[in-house]
Design a protein around this motif. Structure first.
Motif, PDB file in Angstrom:
ATOM      1  N   PHE A 139      58.263  33.693 -12.413  1.00 18.32           N
ATOM      2  CA  PHE A 139      58.022  33.375 -10.464  1.00 18.32           C
ATOM      3  C   PHE A 139      59.489  32.096 -10.953  1.00 18.32           C
ATOM      4  CE2 PHE A 139      53.277  32.502 -10.259  1.00 18.32           C
ATOM      5  CZ  PHE A 139      53.742  33.186  -9.000  1.00 18.32           C
ATOM      6  N   ARG A 140      59.786  32.239 -12.345  1.00 18.93           N
ATOM      7  CA  ARG A 140      61.386  30.944 -11.691  1.00 18.93           C
ATOM      8  C   ARG A 140      62.615  31.761 -11.414  1.00 18.93           C
ATOM      9  NH1 ARG A 140      64.781  28.296 -16.598  1.00 18.93           N
ATOM     10  NH2 ARG A 140      66.349  27.452 -15.772  1.00 18.93           N
ATOM     11  N   LYS A 141      62.642  32.787 -11.663  1.00 17.33           N
ATOM     12  CA  LYS A 141      63.744  33.780 -11.168  1.00 17.33           C
ATOM     13  C   LYS A 141      63.142  34.674  -9.804  1.00 17.33           C
ATOM     14  CE  LYS A 141      66.805  37.312 -12.126  1.00 17.33           C
ATOM     15  NZ  LYS A 141      68.232  36.539 -13.082  1.00 17.33           N
ATOM     16  N   ILE A 142      61.941  35.084  -9.580  1.00 13.01           N
ATOM     17  CA  ILE A 142      62.063  34.724  -8.193  1.00 13.01           C
ATOM     18  C   ILE A 142      62.479  33.823  -6.842  1.00 13.01           C
ATOM     19  CG2 ILE A 142      59.985  35.233  -5.762  1.00 13.01           C
ATOM     20  CD1 ILE A 142      58.392  36.689  -8.345  1.00 13.01           C
ATOM     21  N   LEU A 143      62.434  32.390  -7.792  1.00  7.96           N
ATOM     22  CA  LEU A 143      62.698  31.066  -7.049  1.00  7.96           C
ATOM     23  C   LEU A 143      64.222  30.999  -6.867  1.00  7.96           C
ATOM     24  CD1 LEU A 143      60.511  28.194  -8.179  1.00  7.96           C
ATOM     25  CD2 LEU A 143      60.683  29.847  -5.696  1.00  7.96           C
ATOM     26  N   GLU A 144      64.735  31.484  -7.730  1.00 11.77           N
ATOM     27  CA  GLU A 144      66.258  31.110  -8.332  1.00 11.77           C
ATOM     28  C   GLU A 144      66.541  32.588  -7.172  1.00 11.77           C
ATOM     29  OE1 GLU A 144      66.662  32.332 -11.629  1.00 11.77           O
ATOM     30  OE2 GLU A 144      66.406  29.949 -12.969  1.00 11.77           O
ATOM     31  N   LEU A 145      65.992  33.597  -7.164  1.00 12.30           N
ATOM     32  CA  LEU A 145      66.870  34.857  -6.049  1.00 12.30           C
ATOM     33  C   LEU A 145      66.531  34.496  -4.706  1.00 12.30           C
ATOM     34  CD1 LEU A 145      65.320  38.364  -7.807  1.00 12.30           C
ATOM     35  CD2 LEU A 145      67.531  37.545  -8.297  1.00 12.30           C
ATOM     36  N   THR A 146      65.589  33.896  -4.915  1.00 11.91           N
ATOM     37  CA  THR A 146      65.132  33.459  -3.279  1.00 11.91           C
ATOM     38  C   THR A 146      66.498  32.225  -2.434  1.00 11.91           C
ATOM     39  OG1 THR A 146      63.001  33.867  -2.893  1.00 11.91           O
ATOM     40  CG2 THR A 146      64.009  32.272  -1.471  1.00 11.91           C
ATOM     41  N   MET A 147      67.006  31.098  -3.920  1.00 17.33           N
ATOM     42  CA  MET A 147      67.387  30.116  -2.944  1.00 17.33           C
ATOM     43  C   MET A 147      69.047  30.826  -3.246  1.00 17.33           C
ATOM     44  SD  MET A 147      68.026  27.036  -3.504  1.00 17.33           S
ATOM     45  CE  MET A 147      68.946  26.075  -3.905  1.00 17.33           C
ATOM     46  N   MET A 148      69.285  32.044  -4.524  1.00 22.01           N
ATOM     47  CA  MET A 148      71.001  32.167  -4.102  1.00 22.01           C
ATOM     48  C   MET A 148      70.646  33.269  -2.968  1.00 22.01           C
ATOM     49  SD  MET A 148      73.271  33.007  -5.211  1.00 22.01           S
ATOM     50  CE  MET A 148      73.480  32.871  -7.297  1.00 22.01           C
ATOM     51  N   GLY A 149      69.702  33.901  -2.561  1.00 23.96           N
ATOM     52  CA  GLY A 149      69.841  34.850  -1.222  1.00 23.96           C
ATOM     53  C   GLY A 149      70.084  33.993   0.025  1.00 23.96           C
ATOM     54  N   LEU A 150      69.475  32.299   0.222  1.00 20.72           N
ATOM     55  CA  LEU A 150      69.195  31.478   0.977  1.00 20.72           C
ATOM     56  C   LEU A 150      70.798  30.655   1.111  1.00 20.72           C
ATOM     57  CD1 LEU A 150      66.079  29.423   1.056  1.00 20.72           C
ATOM     58  CD2 LEU A 150      66.941  31.245   2.721  1.00 20.72           C
ATOM     59  N   ALA A 151      71.375  30.605  -0.183  1.00 15.66           N
ATOM     60  CA  ALA A 151      72.267  29.917  -0.454  1.00 15.66           C
ATOM     61  C   ALA A 151      74.462  30.933   0.075  1.00 15.66           C
ATOM     62  CB  ALA A 151      73.631  29.616  -1.577  1.00 15.66           C
ATOM     63  N   VAL A 152      73.475  32.077  -0.063  1.00 16.02           N
ATOM     64  CA  VAL A 152      74.517  33.161   0.716  1.00 16.02           C
ATOM     65  C   VAL A 152      74.636  33.728   2.493  1.00 16.02           C
ATOM     66  CG1 VAL A 152      74.898  35.855   0.247  1.00 16.02           C
ATOM     67  CG2 VAL A 152      74.848  34.723  -1.222  1.00 16.02           C
ATOM     68  N   ALA A 153      73.170  33.607   2.511  1.00 20.91           N
ATOM     69  CA  ALA A 153      72.887  33.222   4.365  1.00 20.91           C
ATOM     70  C   ALA A 153      73.528  32.698   4.719  1.00 20.91           C
ATOM     71  CB  ALA A 153      71.475  33.401   4.053  1.00 20.91           C
ATOM     72  N   TYR A 154      73.106  30.844   4.366  1.00 20.75           N
ATOM     73  CA  TYR A 154      73.561  30.311   4.929  1.00 20.75           C
ATOM     74  C   TYR A 154      75.054  29.239   4.307  1.00 20.75           C
ATOM     75  CZ  TYR A 154      69.321  30.459   7.976  1.00 20.75           C
ATOM     76  OH  TYR A 154      68.242  30.759   8.323  1.00 20.75           O
ATOM     77  N   ASP A 155      76.046  30.160   4.036  1.00 24.48           N
ATOM     78  CA  ASP A 155      77.459  30.141   3.189  1.00 24.48           C
ATOM     79  C   ASP A 155      77.368  28.728   3.461  1.00 24.48           C
ATOM     80  OD1 ASP A 155      79.549  30.687   1.511  1.00 24.48           O
ATOM     81  OD2 ASP A 155      80.790  31.161   2.612  1.00 24.48           O
ATOM     82  N   ASP A 156      77.729  27.679   4.778  1.00 28.43           N
ATOM     83  CA  ASP A 156      78.192  26.097   4.800  1.00 28.43           C
ATOM     84  C   ASP A 156      77.582  25.934   4.363  1.00 28.43           C
ATOM     85  OD1 ASP A 156      80.472  27.202   6.465  1.00 28.43           O
ATOM     86  OD2 ASP A 156      79.377  27.823   8.176  1.00 28.43           O
ATOM     87  N   PHE A 157      76.270  25.630   4.429  1.00 28.20           N
ATOM     88  CA  PHE A 157      75.292  25.118   3.681  1.00 28.20           C
ATOM     89  C   PHE A 157      75.485  24.914   2.275  1.00 28.20           C
ATOM     90  CE2 PHE A 157      70.891  24.076   1.821  1.00 28.20           C
ATOM     91  CZ  PHE A 157      70.211  22.790   2.565  1.00 28.20           C
ATOM     92  N   GLY A 158      74.785  26.032   1.681  1.00 31.77           N
ATOM     93  CA  GLY A 158      75.900  26.585   0.322  1.00 31.77           C
ATOM     94  C   GLY A 158      76.889  25.712  -0.667  1.00 31.77           C
ATOM     95  N   VAL A 159      78.326  25.905   1.000  1.00 29.86           N
ATOM     96  CA  VAL A 159      79.259  24.873   0.268  1.00 29.86           C
ATOM     97  C   VAL A 159      78.862  24.008  -0.255  1.00 29.86           C
ATOM     98  CG1 VAL A 159      81.666  24.322   0.358  1.00 29.86           C
ATOM     99  CG2 VAL A 159      80.345  26.716   0.315  1.00 29.86           C
ATOM    100  N   GLU A 160      78.187  23.065   0.784  1.00 27.45           N
ATOM    101  CA  GLU A 160      77.749  21.382   1.244  1.00 27.45           C
ATOM    102  C   GLU A 160      77.010  21.105   0.099  1.00 27.45           C
ATOM    103  OE1 GLU A 160      75.744  18.445   3.951  1.00 27.45           O
ATOM    104  OE2 GLU A 160      77.144  20.077   4.827  1.00 27.45           O
ATOM    105  N   LEU A 161      75.698  22.218  -0.503  1.00 29.44           N
ATOM    106  CA  LEU A 161      74.942  21.993  -1.426  1.00 29.44           C
ATOM    107  C   LEU A 161      75.371  21.447  -3.127  1.00 29.44           C
ATOM    108  CD1 LEU A 161      71.586  21.237  -1.784  1.00 29.44           C
ATOM    109  CD2 LEU A 161      71.607  23.904  -2.030  1.00 29.44           C
ATOM    110  N   GLN A 162      76.636  22.390  -2.722  1.00 31.58           N
ATOM    111  CA  GLN A 162      77.119  22.505  -4.077  1.00 31.58           C
ATOM    112  C   GLN A 162      77.997  21.148  -4.731  1.00 31.58           C
ATOM    113  OE1 GLN A 162      79.998  26.066  -5.177  1.00 31.58           O
ATOM    114  NE2 GLN A 162      80.123  25.561  -6.802  1.00 31.58           N
ATOM    115  N   ARG A 163      78.680  20.626  -3.197  1.00 30.50           N
ATOM    116  CA  ARG A 163      80.193  19.389  -3.582  1.00 30.50           C
ATOM    117  C   ARG A 163      78.422  18.775  -3.866  1.00 30.50           C
ATOM    118  NH1 ARG A 163      82.873  20.349   2.052  1.00 30.50           N
ATOM    119  NH2 ARG A 163      83.420  21.834   1.243  1.00 30.50           N
ATOM    120  N   LYS A 164      77.350  18.171  -3.245  1.00 32.44           N
ATOM    121  CA  LYS A 164      76.256  17.153  -4.002  1.00 32.44           C
ATOM    122  C   LYS A 164      75.681  17.262  -4.984  1.00 32.44           C
ATOM    123  CE  LYS A 164      74.479  16.152   1.622  1.00 32.44           C
ATOM    124  NZ  LYS A 164      73.559  16.478   1.997  1.00 32.44           N
TER     125      LYS A 164
END
Length: 68
Positions: free
Chosen positions: A39-64
Motif C-alpha cells: 500500500f505504501r509503495k502504491i501511494l508513493e507511485l501515485t505521488m510521484m505520478g502526480l508530481a510529474v504530471a503537475y510539474d510546477d506544483f511538484g517544484v513548489e511542494l519540494q521547496r516547501k
C-alpha cells in the motif's frame, strides 16, 4: 500503472489469505507487513505520478518540504 495493478492484485491475494486465516507468505506474521508495504509503495507511485504530471506544483511542494 502496470506496477500499481500488480501490487493491488498482490494485496488482494494476501488480504484474502489473511481473511481465510491462511498464510500468503508462509509466515503469518509477515502477511500484514506485505500488505502495508505494498500500500505504501502504491501511494508513493501515485505521488510521484502526480508530481510529474503537475510539474510546477511538484517544484513548489519540494521547496516547501525542503524549507521545513
Amino acid at each position: 500503472m502496470f506496477e500499481v495493478k500488480e501490487r493491488l492484485n498482490l494485496v488482494n491475494r494476501a488480504g484474502t489469505a489473511i481473511s481465510q486465516e491462511k498464510s500468503f507468505s508462509g509466515t503469518p506474521a509477515l502477511d500484514p507487513e506485505i500488505v502495508f508495504l505494498n500500500f505504501r509503495k502504491i501511494l508513493e507511485l501515485t505521488m510521484m505520478g502526480l508530481a510529474v504530471a503537475y510539474d510546477d506544483f511538484g517544484v513548489e511542494l519540494q521547496r516547501k518540504i525542503v524549507t521545513k
